[in-house]
Enzyme design. Sequence first.
Site, short mmCIF file in Angstrom:
data_model
loop_
_atom_site.label_atom_id
_atom_site.label_comp_id
_atom_site.label_asym_id
_atom_site.label_seq_id
_atom_site.Cartn_x
_atom_site.Cartn_y
_atom_site.Cartn_z
CB ALA A 1 -0.88 -0.02 1.24
N GLY B 1 0.54 -5.09 0.77
CA GLY B 1 -0.62 -5.06 -0.12
C GLY B 1 -0.31 -5.64 -1.49
CD GLU C 1 -2.60 -7.62 2.54
OE1 GLU C 1 -2.36 -6.43 2.28
OE2 GLU C 1 -3.20 -7.99 3.57
CD GLU D 1 1.45 -5.83 5.30
OE1 GLU D 1 2.26 -6.75 5.54
OE2 GLU D 1 0.71 -5.83 4.30
#
Length: 691
Positions: free
Chosen positions: A63, A102, A105, A125
């Site tokens: 992200a 992310g 993911e 993370e």
Amino acid sequence: MSNFVSVANENGVAVVTIDNPPVNALSFNVRKPLYEALIALRDDPAAKAIVIACAGRTFVAGADITEFGKPVEQPELRAIIALLETIAKPTIAAIHGTALGGGLELALGCHFRNADRGARLGLPEVKLGLLPGGGGTVRLPRLVGAKKALDMIVSGTPISAGEAEAVGLVDAVFDDDLLAQTVRFASEMADRSEPLVPVRDRNGRLAETDLAFFDAQAAGLAKKARGLDAPLACAEAVRNAITLPFDEALAAERQLFVKLVSGDQSRAQRHLFFAEREAAKVPGKDLQKRRIARVGIIGAGTMGGGIAMAFANGGLPVTLLETSAEALQRGLATIEKNYAVSVGRGSLSEEAKQQRLDLFSGSTDYADLGDCDLIIEAVFEDMAVKKEVFGRLDAVAKPGAILATNTSYLDVNAIAASTARPQDVLGMHFFSPANVMKLLEIVRAEKTAPDALATVADLARRIGKVAVIVGVCHGFVGNRMLAARGAENEFLLLEGATPGQVDKAFTDFGWPMGPFQMGDLAGLDIGWRNRKALGQTAAIADTLCEQGRFGQKTGRGWYRYGGGSREPIGDPDVEALIRAKAAEQGITPRAIGAEEIVERTLYPLVNEGAKILEEGIAARASDIDVVWVNGYGFPVGKGGPMFWAGLEGAAEIVERLEHWRAKTGRAIFEPAPVLRRFAQTGTWEVAGGAQ
Ligand code: 3H9
């Protein structure tokens, strides 16, 4: 399409390419066109399969961290992944570089994952005080099993493509032509008749989990979390993946993520992420770096040997110089022994050990340093000795070679002046053990050339160090502030605290150990020798040293150590000594609480940091944070002393410093003007601009 996402059709396979340099973070600018492209391709009969790939040096690295703490703009990542899972044609992630957070993911939302041999995959993370918030904690265990997922998510450490294939995270690994091979793979998958199962529906690996074993493993990890919330939340989320239905576990993960992302710990860790990258930047665009192909190290003692290992570990050839053949042999033998310990522990292969040893050459002749591009001296901490070494270096080093001193305290300007090339001289202050500790203070002297600084900052990164550029003063940033942190230590004892109480206040705060335990570990004789050289005294510490109590190495110091153990045991003899010294000075002991200990040690630490900023010794407050977190064990979840000052409340710090200034009369408590300004404005401003 958009500048950030493009789609091409390769023989019926749609290739969606994300292009958001430098690391293809999933910013809003990427999410929106990606979502729209996937909707269109879902409904497009001309696309029989969809490949998600990235332009540039890496697959999606996560992200966009800069968006955290701001309102989320739709579509969010979770919606993209959910959409992917509704697509009834094969979806494949083509991973090169790193698939992190992310990014991984997103790949877990695909039916298949292909990777380049050199790729690395992980959910880091936790290092930002978070847990994977895009379904990673719920999907990863479905592919690799709960035990492996727990390990990856709580450690945050990425794994190689080879390992990812072995554990079931990746379906195919290619040595070259990742994209072409993946398009071929996609085509084959589209032509198969077998049903496509999204990762969310693959429950086989989870069913085999031994929950009692998992809980024991998670409890072990929790113990190591040292006050950090994120590792615990990570473990809780992976447990939910085992015990709850998919959607409930996903919702629980979201709740945990939302809580962490708005908390102080994650804010602190995100601050450090950017601070570390900022700290080594040298102003001046596109500075040409000098070529460093060989490094010379003068001195093969503990420090020199450790520095040499740090470079060899980074793949650089090293020339090690000593004054005698015996000293050289001793140094090289220690290095070999250290590597053998790593082999014994399983952290290094025998082959890698040999490769590293092959990078060393030894010499007792300064002339052999003539082909080195960087020469670092790690000799005795004495100005006359250093000047002599630099004079000799000046005579043998090739033009343009960078000459560095590893001094911890001495004036680098004076050292530079002992050569005819001060523009090539700087400080490289490593921390012991230099092959392990991440911090490197790069000391910029008055005449150091910017390109020399930039070269060393770049090199530091290559060998895995966290570099911070600092200016010249006694002790630079770290040791100067350490002295301020410890200035009240003896007073606290004399007034009634015990070493154990002070150390406990530190460990409760989140430090790995307190100052007295640290002193025992480092050796009390070091500080004693320094004090004597500077004509200073410390009533209690000096007496301990006179009694031969140097710390762990003599089995006694501020504490006792039984039978070679490193576990400190409170010592009544030390407490009696403290009381006797207090009585001599007419001090009546009183109870001292943890709060007072923090005020009298950590507030002066912040205050000294403010002075360092005022003097321009550090360019930014965040540089100071990087020094303290990476070199001195300041708790990461508090972001470093200068960040923590904001959490603690700068006005409160100023008020308490004034209180102690009035009470003790000591200058250490005089609030620095920059700190007073911070209390008013909330930014660390110095004359000439905000930091
Ligand atoms: C996440 O994904 C949460 C999700 O689970 C849930 C969402 C709902 N964002 O390190 P470098 C910048 S959390 C924004 O020097 P390298 C970096 O600041 C994220 N910016 O390069 C630097 O900027 P500058 C999980 C980022 O080659 C530049 O890119 N992912 C981001 O040595 C180059 O970076 C991570 O934690 C980002 N995500 O290393 C991975 N990443 O040039 C974090 C980097 O202005 N990133 N930047 O100084 C890394 O570990 C390394 O950057 C990477 C490349 C290994 C990728």
